[in-house]
Scaffold this motif. Structure first.
Motif, short mmCIF file in Angstrom:
data_model
loop_
_atom_site.label_atom_id
_atom_site.label_comp_id
_atom_site.label_asym_id
_atom_site.label_seq_id
_atom_site.Cartn_x
_atom_site.Cartn_y
_atom_site.Cartn_z
N SER A 93 27.85 7.16 8.65
CA SER A 93 27.32 8.51 8.54
C SER A 93 25.85 8.49 8.15
CB SER A 93 28.11 9.32 7.50
OG SER A 93 27.47 10.54 7.24
N GLU A 94 25.04 9.29 8.83
CA GLU A 94 23.63 9.44 8.46
C GLU A 94 23.51 9.99 7.05
OE1 GLU A 94 19.40 9.60 8.78
OE2 GLU A 94 20.93 8.55 9.98
N TYR A 95 24.48 10.78 6.63
CA TYR A 95 24.41 11.40 5.32
C TYR A 95 24.42 10.36 4.21
CZ TYR A 95 25.47 14.36 1.32
OH TYR A 95 25.44 15.00 0.09
N VAL A 96 25.15 9.26 4.38
CA VAL A 96 25.23 8.26 3.31
C VAL A 96 24.19 7.16 3.47
CG1 VAL A 96 27.68 8.70 2.92
CG2 VAL A 96 27.00 6.92 4.54
N ALA A 97 23.34 7.26 4.48
CA ALA A 97 22.25 6.29 4.60
C ALA A 97 21.36 6.39 3.37
CB ALA A 97 21.44 6.56 5.87
N PRO A 98 20.64 5.33 3.03
CA PRO A 98 19.90 5.32 1.76
C PRO A 98 18.80 6.36 1.70
CG PRO A 98 19.35 3.39 3.09
CD PRO A 98 20.53 4.04 3.75
N ASP A 99 18.83 7.16 0.64
CA ASP A 99 17.77 8.13 0.37
C ASP A 99 16.46 7.43 0.03
OD1 ASP A 99 19.05 10.54 0.68
OD2 ASP A 99 19.72 10.64 -1.39
N THR A 100 16.59 6.34 -0.73
CA THR A 100 15.42 5.71 -1.34
C THR A 100 15.41 4.23 -1.05
OG1 THR A 100 15.51 7.34 -3.14
CG2 THR A 100 14.21 5.35 -3.53
N VAL A 101 14.23 3.71 -0.75
CA VAL A 101 14.03 2.27 -0.63
C VAL A 101 12.92 1.88 -1.60
CG1 VAL A 101 13.47 0.32 0.86
CG2 VAL A 101 14.69 2.29 1.80
N LEU A 102 13.23 0.95 -2.48
CA LEU A 102 12.25 0.43 -3.44
C LEU A 102 11.76 -0.91 -2.90
CD1 LEU A 102 14.25 1.20 -6.71
CD2 LEU A 102 12.47 2.60 -5.65
N GLU A 103 10.56 -0.91 -2.34
CA GLU A 103 10.01 -2.11 -1.70
C GLU A 103 9.24 -2.90 -2.76
OE1 GLU A 103 9.13 -5.09 0.24
OE2 GLU A 103 7.36 -4.08 -0.58
N CYS A 104 9.79 -4.05 -3.14
CA CYS A 104 9.27 -4.79 -4.29
C CYS A 104 8.61 -6.12 -3.92
CB CYS A 104 10.39 -5.05 -5.30
SG CYS A 104 11.13 -3.54 -5.95
N THR A 105 8.28 -6.31 -2.65
CA THR A 105 7.66 -7.57 -2.24
C THR A 105 6.19 -7.39 -1.85
OG1 THR A 105 8.12 -7.44 0.16
CG2 THR A 105 9.89 -8.24 -1.27
#
Length: 389
Positions: free
Chosen positions: A269-281
């Protein structure tokens, strides 16, 4: 900037260091002040550094623990990060805690014997950004360990009392040194809107990524996927936060291919795709993967430090999907809540400390960190010796 000056002990080769602060008095101590500096020609050098008396509003601190940061390695190897350039030799280190030895005039909030964490950036407090409370963006900040401002891999350091924070008895010096990377993460996630039961991806299982993973878990975000190239780091992440899902980045896939595989871990489901991505590299390919991973209308927060220019960001994808691409510059107003997180047991970061070196072997600590094959997580330089003035 003023030119470097030459200092040294009798019989030793003089060593170039950055200019001492104006109007500072050098004091004699019964204990030497070993330190580690990065030279202008990309070498490491152990230096018996001068000790300064604290001035008005300042404190002399015995630094007990300093964490090695990726930026320390970067300054050593390349001499710069963006516009920050090592034009001379400088003592490095900025993730630190210690004990107050002596207070200068007009210091009322601290006393000798207090255990403190060092907030390493000292802003000008006069520009419009400081006036607006955005002191982390001050262009005249004096940041410890960034030329020409000496850092914390030394025994004695003078620092303004305003930028020192008392440590509770149940927070160790080692944990006090971890408050700086925790502050980076807290500043990064503060505006991302993490919420209970909403998915998050953390790109990178280095020290910042692992702290971001723990902080996301504490926020109630779920599910949480953490990515990395190295299986050993992903194994550490599973031990550190057992509820996380790990994904080993496939070098044979492009950014969209890896993003598709990561999103599949959240369900169809698109609804449960991640809201947030924390890019730490800060790695360009990882930032691109993050851009394709976030759901439409989501947020990509770039916490990692990358190269000066990136040429392949998927601009139109970000635009058409209204993905909010954000960045941070260090932190502000994070030390008190970060201390509460550790003191109150909200976060337990002690497992991150993988190696500890005495101050006199700080150079060995940098060499260990510089080789990823050594499997370090967070390396500390500590000083157990009693410091006498």
């Amino acid at each position: 900037m003023a030119p470097s000056v030459l200092v040294g002990q009798p019989g030793e080769q003089p060593i170039a260091i950055a200019p001492k602060p104006l109007n500072k008095t050098v004091i004699q101590t019964s204990t030497p002040n070993p330190s580690l500096q990065v030279t202008a020609d990309h070498h490491l050098k152990s230096v018996n550094a001068p000790v300064y008396a604290p001035g008005r509003g300042e404190v002399l601190v015995h630094i007990k623990a300093t964490g090695i940061c990726g930026s320390d390695i970067h300054f050593w190897k390349t001499g710069r990060i963006g516009s920050l350039v090592f034009e001379g030799d400088c003592i490095i280190g900025h993730e630190a805690s210690g004990i107050v030895l002596e207070c200068g005039e007009d210091v009322n909030n601290l006393k000798a014997g207090d255990r403190v964490a060092v907030e390493p950036g000292v802003p000008c407090e006069h520009c419009f950004l400081c006036d607006e409370g955005q002191y982390n963006l001050c262009e005249d900040v004096q940041f410890a360990g960034v030329y020409p401002y000496h850092g914390t891999i030394q025994r004695f350091k003078v620092h303004p009392a305003k930028w020192l924070h008392k440590l509770p008895d149940n927070v160790s010096f080692a944990e006090g040194a971890l408050l700086e990377p925790l502050s980076v993460v807290m500043h990064g996630i503060r505006s991302t809107g993490l919420s209970l039961g909403r998915g998050v991806v953390v790109c990178g299982a280095g020290p910042i990524g692992l702290i971001a993973l723990a902080a996301a878990r504490a926020s109630g975000a779920h599910p949480i996927v953490v990515t990395d190239l190295e299986p050993s780091r992903l194994a550490f992440a599973r031990d550190f936060v057992p509820s996380c899902i790990t994904y080993q980045v496939d070098r044979n896939k492009d950014a969209q291919g890896n993003a598709q595989a990561i999103r599949a871990l959240f369900g169809e489901s698109e609804y449960v795709a991640p809201d947030t991505v924390l890019e730490c590299t800060g790695v360009e390919s990882s930032v691109c993967t993050a851009a394709y991973t976030a759901r439409r209308g989501g947020t990509v927060m770039v916490i990692g430090v990358g190269k000066a220019m990136m040429n392949n960001l998927p601009f139109m994808h970000l635009s058409l999907a209204e993905i909010d691409l954000r960045f941070i510059n260090r932190y502000r107003d994070t030390w008190p809540p970060a201390i509460q997180c550790l003191s109150g047991g909200i976060l337990d970061l002690k497992k991150l400390v993988s190696h500890v070196f005495p101050l006199e072997k700080a150079e060995d600590a940098l060499h260990l960190c510089a080789d990823p094959r050594n499997g370090t997580i967070k390396v500390l330089v500590v000083d157990e010796q009693e410091a006498r003035l």
